[in-house]
Design a protein around this motif. Structure first.
Motif, PDB file in Angstrom:
ATOM      1  N   THR A   1      -0.916   1.179   5.636  1.00 51.52           N
ATOM      2  CA  THR A   1      -0.453   2.550   5.503  1.00 51.52           C
ATOM      3  C   THR A   1      -1.284   3.423   6.439  1.00 51.52           C
TER       4      THR A   1
ATOM      5  N   GLU B   1       0.831  -1.197   0.000  1.00 52.67           N
ATOM      6  CA  GLU B   1       0.000   0.000   0.000  1.00 52.67           C
ATOM      7  C   GLU B   1       0.873   1.257   0.000  1.00 52.67           C
ATOM      8  N   SER B   2       0.310   2.322  -0.511  1.00 53.24           N
ATOM      9  CA  SER B   2       0.957   3.629  -0.463  1.00 53.24           C
ATOM     10  C   SER B   2      -0.120   4.705  -0.523  1.00 53.24           C
TER      11      SER B   2
END
Length: 126
Positions: free
Chosen positions: A120, A6-7
């Motif tokens: 995240t 994830e980002s």
């Protein structure tokens, strides 16, 4: 081996927007569904959005319906979560997860997902 990364998390003011991304890599068989979950501080992980392989069917928790939008780009092996009108109560660690569908897609069942990302952090200030 399948990995999800994830980002896009961060700090945002209430009323603002963020877009999370999650890239699937490794030996993932086609046909999988994807979901987004979150875990607020001191609480259990909860389902917030899910999407089937084609992208034609989506699911949302009532708490985010109308504010969040899940989408996917299969050639890029990526799922997105567009989050608008963010509230302080949206503060949480956000996770994406992959489910190989067995019979039917169990979108809100954490135990039905086969792989998870590392999460995240999303923090919404008041």
């Amino acid at each position: 081996q399948v990995q999800l990364v994830e980002s896009g998390g961060g700090l945002v003011q209430g009323g603002g927007s963020l877009r999370l991304s999650c890239v699937v890599s490794g030996r993932a068989r086609s046909g999988y569904a994807l979901g987004w979950f979150r875990q607020p501080p001191g609480k259990e992980r909860e389902f917030i959005a899910g999407i089937d392989w084609s992208g034609g069917t989506t699911y949302y928790a009532d708490s985010v319906k109308g504010r969040f939008t899940i989408s996917r780009d299969n050639p890029k092996n990526t799922v997105y979560l567009q989050m608008n009108s963010l509230k302080p109560e949206d503060t949480a660690v956000y996770y994406c997860a992959l489910q190989y569908v067995r019979g039917y897609y169990r979108n809100d069942d954490l135990q039905a997902y086969d792989y998870w990302g590392q999460g995240t952090q999303v923090t919404v200030s008041s």
